[in-house]
Design a protein around this motif. Structure first.
Motif: not given
Length: 216
Positions: A179-188, A190-198
């Motif tokens: 999916r395409w996600v906005a820059e702010n969505t991507l930041r959120c 990361i901050a919430s721990g949804e993205i963990t791949d180093g």
């Protein structure tokens, strides 16, 4: 000084002063291959015997590599809209190592007789069906996923695509729910721990740093 009369730290935007490292603390005495996968990614484990320079103590290390050390590529695909902020392509990948799904940027390993740009273009096409040309790809820099045990390096490829590009078509089993996600969505995420791949996190930090540097 701030309003309370306390000293405030001032951060410089200039590059750090160059550092001249001393001689390495370890002397590599020997290396030998102790495991090689038959087929697949040619996963290889190498044993290294080293001596501590100051004490003479001998240590044993193991380092891993794939595709005989060829450079891989992680694709940070950016779609720029006329009236909307940039969007980035991420997808779900189920990993054997963690036995979990992970949000990741598309990525893969270099094949024989393939340069880094070619790797990024092929991997993006195979995993998402998106076809791009070489002039749409910029290699920002190279990273090491884990300098402690992994010998390979990975090129961070920023790929710019037009806003007209549609929903990705899955080329194989590796990625789902792209999916395409906005820059702010991507930041959120990361901050919430949804993205963990180093590798995804490192690539995102590099792209953000380059974007910031360009606007200074």
């Amino acid at each position: 000084m701030n309003a309370n009369g306390n000293m405030t730290e001032r951060h410089s935007t200039k590059p750090n002063e160059p550092i001249v490292d001393d001689v390495p603390p370890l002397i590599i005495q020997s290396e030998r291959e102790v495991f090689r996968e038959k087929g697949g990614a040619d996963f290889t484990v190498t044993e290294a015997i080293a001596t501590v320079r100051h004490t003479g103590a001998q240590l044993q290390f193991h380092v891993a590599s794939v595709r005989n050390g060829k450079t891989g590529a992680v694709c940070v695909v950016q779609k720029n809209g006329k009236d909307e902020p940039p969007a980035f392509l991420i997808a779900r990948h189920w990993r054997v190592s963690t036995k979990q799904w992970a949000w990741e940027f598309p990525r893969g390993m270099e094949l024989k007789d393939e340069d880094t740009l070619g790797t990024a273009i092929r991997e993006l096409r195979e995993e998402t069906g998106i076809q791009v040309s070489r002039n749409q790809v910029t290699i920002l820099q190279h990273i090491h996923a884990d300098t402690g045990v992994l010998r390979d390096d990975i090129a961070v490829a920023r790929i710019l695509v037009p806003d007209s590009i549609g929903t990705p078509q899955y080329g194989d089993w590796e990625l789902t729910n792209a999916r395409w996600v906005a820059e702010n969505t991507l930041r959120c995420m990361i901050a919430s721990g949804e993205i963990t791949d180093g590798i995804t996190l490192a690539a995102w930090a590099i792209v953000q740093s380059h974007n910031l540097h360009q606007h200074q």
